[in-house]
Design an enzyme around this catalytic site. Sequence first.
Site, PDB file in Angstrom:
ATOM      1  CG  LEU C  66      -2.216   0.743   1.167  1.00 19.57           C
ATOM      2  CD1 LEU C  66      -3.067   0.447   2.393  1.00 19.57           C
ATOM      3  CD2 LEU C  66      -2.037   2.206   0.948  1.00 19.57           C
ATOM      4  CD  GLU C  68      -1.289   5.168  -2.846  1.00 20.20           C
ATOM      5  OE1 GLU C  68      -0.497   5.425  -1.909  1.00 20.20           O
ATOM      6  OE2 GLU C  68      -2.386   4.610  -2.661  1.00 20.20           O
ATOM      7  CG  PHE C  91     -10.703   5.932  -4.905  1.00 19.81           C
ATOM      8  CD1 PHE C  91     -11.943   6.253  -5.434  1.00 19.81           C
ATOM      9  CD2 PHE C  91     -10.561   4.726  -4.236  1.00 19.81           C
ATOM     10  CE1 PHE C  91     -13.030   5.396  -5.286  1.00 19.81           C
ATOM     11  CE2 PHE C  91     -11.643   3.865  -4.086  1.00 19.81           C
ATOM     12  CZ  PHE C  91     -12.877   4.199  -4.614  1.00 19.81           C
ATOM     13  N   GLY C  93      -7.802  10.713  -5.245  1.00 19.55           N
ATOM     14  CA  GLY C  93      -7.272  11.401  -4.066  1.00 19.55           C
ATOM     15  C   GLY C  93      -6.044  10.727  -3.482  1.00 19.55           C
ATOM     16  CG  PHE C  94      -6.174   7.298  -2.198  1.00 21.66           C
ATOM     17  CD1 PHE C  94      -6.342   8.212  -1.168  1.00 21.66           C
ATOM     18  CD2 PHE C  94      -7.160   6.343  -2.393  1.00 21.66           C
ATOM     19  CE1 PHE C  94      -7.464   8.183  -0.350  1.00 21.66           C
ATOM     20  CE2 PHE C  94      -8.289   6.310  -1.580  1.00 21.66           C
ATOM     21  CZ  PHE C  94      -8.437   7.229  -0.561  1.00 21.66           C
ATOM     22  N   PRO C  97       0.706  10.828  -2.962  1.00 24.95           N
ATOM     23  CG  PRO C  97       0.151   9.281  -1.299  1.00 24.95           C
ATOM     24  CD  PRO C  97      -0.449  10.092  -2.416  1.00 24.95           C
ATOM     25  CG  HIS C 137     -12.922   7.682  -1.920  1.00 23.75           C
ATOM     26  ND1 HIS C 137     -12.505   8.144  -0.704  1.00 23.75           N
ATOM     27  CD2 HIS C 137     -12.571   6.365  -1.963  1.00 23.75           C
ATOM     28  CE1 HIS C 137     -11.943   7.141  -0.027  1.00 23.75           C
ATOM     29  NE2 HIS C 137     -11.969   6.061  -0.761  1.00 23.75           N
TER      30      HIS C 137
HETATM   31  C1  LIG Z   1      -2.889   6.653   0.278  1.00 23.50           C
HETATM   32  C2  LIG Z   1      -4.068   5.746   0.156  1.00 23.50           C
HETATM   33  N1  LIG Z   1      -4.063   4.791  -0.775  1.00 23.50           N
HETATM   34  C3  LIG Z   1      -5.120   3.970  -0.928  1.00 23.50           C
HETATM   35  C4  LIG Z   1      -6.217   4.090  -0.133  1.00 23.50           C
HETATM   36  C5  LIG Z   1      -7.430   3.182  -0.349  1.00 23.50           C
HETATM   37  N2  LIG Z   1      -7.575   2.294   0.804  1.00 23.50           N
HETATM   38  C6  LIG Z   1      -8.450   2.570   1.796  1.00 23.50           C
HETATM   39  S1  LIG Z   1      -8.323   1.489   3.048  1.00 23.50           S
HETATM   40  C7  LIG Z   1      -7.143   0.597   2.264  1.00 23.50           C
HETATM   41  C8  LIG Z   1      -6.533  -0.590   2.947  1.00 23.50           C
HETATM   42  C9  LIG Z   1      -5.984  -0.216   4.289  1.00 23.50           C
HETATM   43  O1  LIG Z   1      -5.487  -1.347   4.945  1.00 23.50           O
HETATM   44  P1  LIG Z   1      -4.945  -1.244   6.414  1.00 23.50           P
HETATM   45  O2  LIG Z   1      -3.934  -0.156   6.514  1.00 23.50           O
HETATM   46  O3  LIG Z   1      -4.506  -2.600   6.804  1.00 23.50           O
HETATM   47  O4  LIG Z   1      -6.170  -0.783   7.303  1.00 23.50           O
HETATM   48  P2  LIG Z   1      -7.574  -1.532   7.493  1.00 23.50           P
HETATM   49  O5  LIG Z   1      -8.494  -1.023   6.448  1.00 23.50           O
HETATM   50  O6  LIG Z   1      -7.326  -2.987   7.399  1.00 23.50           O
HETATM   51  O7  LIG Z   1      -8.045  -1.127   8.853  1.00 23.50           O
HETATM   52  C10 LIG Z   1      -6.853   1.153   1.027  1.00 23.50           C
HETATM   53  C11 LIG Z   1      -5.877   0.617   0.062  1.00 23.50           C
HETATM   54  C12 LIG Z   1      -6.193   5.114   0.823  1.00 23.50           C
HETATM   55  N3  LIG Z   1      -7.241   5.330   1.646  1.00 23.50           N
HETATM   56  N4  LIG Z   1      -5.123   5.916   0.955  1.00 23.50           N
END
Ligand SMILES: Cc1ncc(C[n+]2csc(CCOP(=O)(O)OP(=O)(O)O)c2C)c(N)n1
Lengths: 369, 369, 333, 333
Positions: C66, C68, C91, C93-94, C97, C137
């Site tokens: 995770l 970018e 999305f 907004g992401f 980074p 988003h």
């Molecule tokens: C910078 C960024 N990239 C992508 C996302 C989309 N996104 C939302 S939640 C998520 C997974 C997050 O996993 P984790 O850190 O393990 O937290 P959890 O949801 O399991 O509590 C992603 C990829 C985001 N919110 N922010």
Amino acid sequence: MSVTHEEPELIQLLTPEGELVEHPDYPLDLSAEELRGMYRDLVLVRRIDTEAVALQRVGELGLWASLLGQEAAQIGSGRALRPQDMAFPSYRDHGVAWCRGVDHKALLGLYRGVTNGGWDPADHGFHLYTIVIGSQALHAAGYAMGVQRDGALGDDGTAVITYFGDGATSQGDTNEAFNFAAVNNAPVVFFCQNNQWAISEPMERQSRVPIYQRAAGFGFPGIRVDGNDVLACLAVTRAALQNAREGQGPTLIEAFTYRMGAHTTNDDPTRYRVSAELEEWRRKDPIARLHSHLSRTGRADDAFFAAVEAEAEELGERVRADCRALPDPEPLDLFDNVYADPHVRLEEQRAGYADYLASFDGVGAEGGR
Amino acid sequence: MSVTHEEPELIQLLTPEGELVEHPDYPLDLSAEELRGMYRDLVLVRRIDTEAVALQRVGELGLWASLLGQEAAQIGSGRALRPQDMAFPSYRDHGVAWCRGVDHKALLGLYRGVTNGGWDPADHGFHLYTIVIGSQALHAAGYAMGVQRDGALGDDGTAVITYFGDGATSQGDTNEAFNFAAVNNAPVVFFCQNNQWAISEPMERQSRVPIYQRAAGFGFPGIRVDGNDVLACLAVTRAALQNAREGQGPTLIEAFTYRMGAHTTNDDPTRYRVSAELEEWRRKDPIARLHSHLSRTGRADDAFFAAVEAEAEELGERVRADCRALPDPEPLDLFDNVYADPHVRLEEQRAGYADYLASFDGVGAEGGR
Amino acid sequence: MSGTTSANAAKLTIGKAVNAGLRRAMEADPKVIIMGEDVGRLGGVFRVTDGLYKDFGADRVIDTPLAESGIVGTAIGLAMRGYRPVCEIQFDGFFFPAANQTFTQLAKMRARSGGRLRLPVVLRIPYGGGIGAVEHHSESPEAYFAHTPGLRVVTVANPVDSYWMIQQAIASDDPVVFFEPKRRYYEKAEVDTSAPLEAATPMGAARVARAGTDLTLLAYGPMVKTALQAAEADTDHSIEVVDLRSISPVDFATVCASVRRTGRLVVAHEAPLSSGLGAEIAARVTEDCFYALEAPVIRVGGFDTPYPPSRLEEHYLPDLDRVLDGVDRAFAY
Amino acid sequence: MSGTTSANAAKLTIGKAVNAGLRRAMEADPKVIIMGEDVGRLGGVFRVTDGLYKDFGADRVIDTPLAESGIVGTAIGLAMRGYRPVCEIQFDGFFFPAANQTFTQLAKMRARSGGRLRLPVVLRIPYGGGIGAVEHHSESPEAYFAHTPGLRVVTVANPVDSYWMIQQAIASDDPVVFFEPKRRYYEKAEVDTSAPLEAATPMGAARVARAGTDLTLLAYGPMVKTALQAAEADTDHSIEVVDLRSISPVDFATVCASVRRTGRLVVAHEAPLSSGLGAEIAARVTEDCFYALEAPVIRVGGFDTPYPPSRLEEHYLPDLDRVLDGVDRAFAY
Ligand SMILES: Cc1ncc(C[n+]2csc(CCOP(=O)(O)OP(=O)(O)O)c2C)c(N)n1
Ligand SMILES: Cc1ncc(C[n+]2csc(CCOP(=O)(O)OP(=O)(O)O)c2C)c(N)n1
Ligand SMILES: [Mg+2]
Ligand SMILES: [Mg+2]
């Protein structure tokens, strides 16, 4: 819950006094000729560097980032690379460039401002200098993922190495690269030249613990090597590259060294560091110690040293001449190579600027500009 | 040069069967009343969560990120906080919000889309939910640097905590936050809820080693705690906060838990994970184990459980009603609060849009829109 | 596949059309790889990469950590090794980074290398609002990219373009940012997938989506549908709708030809108005068509505020009425 | 201090004026802190924070780790704790790692909080080319910021503004991006430092730097000097020069008032032309002054290429001749 801050082990194969020491994990058996070859490398890259600093002083270069003091880290690691390997350098890695067969003209061109690149990364297994700190570590990790996908691992496989400084370990990109490499078990060696300073900031502003320890947190080995010991740098890098090649994934090498010069020719280190420190490190000069080893053991004689001196002298002259001879780019080069495929806007701007330049023709000898 | 991958120690004070165990480093002496209080917390936040999921299903919320399975990690750590402390949550930390006195209406408002924030961080010692993964870890580190500068450390000092998931540990910002905190010895606790999944990606795609180990690479302690054990989460977080308070710097806590629900109401976990895994974790349900402890030891009787049930029932009703009653924002709210000081462009746009909306007046009952 | 269509034509949504285009590109060239968050087993949060992991395996469809910046940074390295990575940014907004890797590395590296390096990297970014989402988003960040030399930036408004342009983006040796209008993912149309890629309209070309004589209405991505609806709704005027398709470079030849015919131009986009793409279009068209314009170029866009909570987005996003208001303003001159 | 000036007036360079402004702000408010790379003992690579570390100590002048996202991200946290951080981004080209913290967090957090949070963070960014530097040290990224709601963006062209506007930026409860024209750091002028801050021209206001009647030449930051030189050089016309000062929001009242007087507008900046700030100015001025304009707004800018190696920068940067060429083009209508 506690963290132990043991004094880090510093791999060393050649003491500051020039004595060989053995290390169980890093056996190294170099012929006298090979040792002399490395000495020559060290002297010649230092000479290029010294000339470049001087060229900047007289206005022939816009800037220069000196490798003074870091020759052993660069030559040792650089000589560990095989032709098929790929290196992703920072902006101070002239010694690695030397090992990868990049001509000094290309390096000078970058700092003179006639190009932002100057050599073909594929031809040399040596990517362009990267100035935005940390960025190249991810390129290296990605390239290594490509090597995996090509099935180019194994005994004779391809390994990747990337170079960065102590300051760069603070950058998010560097840490993301550690993690991408770890998770993918990618064949990449992270080579950190810890020269104790990031411009004016000492090590303690970048990390609370020795840098090599960062690797364990990402799940791969980290090791600290005497960065002023060309043999240790060679042996440790060779081992790490071989591990990478054989599919054992990444390694972080922290080469513990010292930036003996200014950060760049723009910098004034007297504003932030004391000369005693420099004096201390001068005693650990990477070239002096190999010189002392070679002469003490009789592996090189005066004639050899004289010949290297002469070669350096000659190289120095060539560097000066080559630098002055570097042609300026042509104005319309501006528009070249921004895109691979034709680009309507740039073609328009190129044509417009060509017309504009032509409009000065005849206005004055210099085209009015 | 080798890295040991020992099976990580998992701090546990309450077994899945509901038995208390002692840990030399984390003595915890809670009264029966306190234990009952935590049970009540767990049940009530789960109830809010269940209701919210249901409200999303009927279109009253746009989205919901369920904390199902993570109640113990959140209540345990949240109850370790003191009023003066500051928490920087992610988007799933409704249990922590509960501990910080944030009304469910505010949380519902965010996921309903009537606000992007909804509460005053200063009032609650609880920052707004942060959706861009990793960003809040740096805010927490910076806030903690402010606490240091205020001289607000000491026995009764202020500690900072930030929450994020396993996936977030891959993000550059999270790692930069580790480093800023370490280098500055800032009073911040990094609380990672490792719920095994980042949407569809399992732990192994984010880290090659257990997450708590990351901390040592930055020079501060990391610890793994049973995230389904509310007592262990309380004790470990309390200790880490106290260390922070007393000037001993940061700690990384990895709360080993499981996301029992979908990532959010938009997600379909059947596409990427097997039900056996879920079954296994159901047996470790954080609420069941405290229930079993309380009833087995007689620290709570049926009347208590019935009362909590009734309270949950009533809360559930309130959640439903409150959600439906949340007023939509007014169109011109768009322009509010973007800037603190007057802003010529937004004032112009506000006036323009007000005129535009007014132009529909009388066109139709609904203002023409 | 509908029974009434030819063997190679299919009724596809925009999402499925991108998926089919990705699949065809992967079949045609083993160097094409997909990478991003949740693009593998899940098939992406919008299912645009659905089925590719199953059919091409984890080596070619990479569920990344995770991060970018890591995605774009390693994609650059993969491209240097000869791959053609297609990165999904989950999305709009992401994206941020990854701004450093995109703007200082990906965009400039070919020029830096004096043309020695090729960077055939595609960044797919679902963008825009209107789906009732939480913060970050619903962003429309295309102007940041349009202001960055070294990138090509395109967007799609229908399934046919989606199918072809994703393949063209992958085939390009330049980095291409490919914006997908997420609120239109489910728009359907017949796509003839049998044609050769070379026959498709070049991805750099704008398209007159509806002919008209009184005013040019320019839109791209999600706003094209709104623009077409507005053109239909305005029964008093004959409105020409231009679908921009390429955001950078803009096909000003097509745009200006239309404006010279109609004498009026309205540009609509979701992004904040100030320094949005509409500004560039207005500035350039005014310079090129100064004497042809009966009215200043009118811009209709999002307000200069952060994207609001979803219960306000209908007010933030230019809708049919706001576009028509822009048209009225243009006719007021 | 020169002997001929009053006790509180001093001949200051732009760099020293920012330094003096920082010092005054730090003296006035203990919550003002400086942070960035090398801002401490070294005093910054341009010495703009010279002496502050010595006089205010390491708690208020923080040498941060080498991580721009970390700098802006922790500054946000410090601001939430009641501080007023002034962050130095060492060079324009190194801003991008901080894009996420700046665009998704710093810019939006006040709105996100419904006005409950104040984010008095200043980002100081030395910008622009012309100093013979290597790559990434000569960028003009202001348009990215101008397109981001929630930020205020200003720049300075002389020592007087430098001294006052940095203090105004620090005093503002909004995040302010403060662009410093690095090639003009050594420009000198007399600054009367005795006046109260309240008496200074508001930082949002544009300024007519030279009165004229035939054409308005608009510039900001490093290009103001070039614009003034061009105005002097064109002895055939009376050229009014407007120094924009505030890049976002733009003071269109002042700009349009000038254009209505002159009927012609040329905008000059170093940044790439396409989707640069000139686009917004051209679009907006054309809309507001449609009937007053005798010619389209002419933009003079950097080319749509990456910033070139320094031996080409004189061709990339709009110089006196290119600005005059723009002026000629405007008069050709
Ligand atoms: C910078 C960024 N990239 C992508 C996302 C989309 N996104 C939302 S939640 C998520 C997974 C997050 O996993 P984790 O850190 O393990 O937290 P959890 O949801 O399991 O509590 C992603 C990829 C985001 N919110 N922010
Ligand atoms: C992202 C980024 N930020 C800032 C800089 C400016 N800068 C150039 S070199 C340098 C210090 C680098 O220190 P280190 O990583 O230790 O490498 P060294 O120069 O010592 O070899 C800085 C801050 C940069 N090049 N890139
Ligand atoms: Mg260093
Ligand atoms: Mg998770």
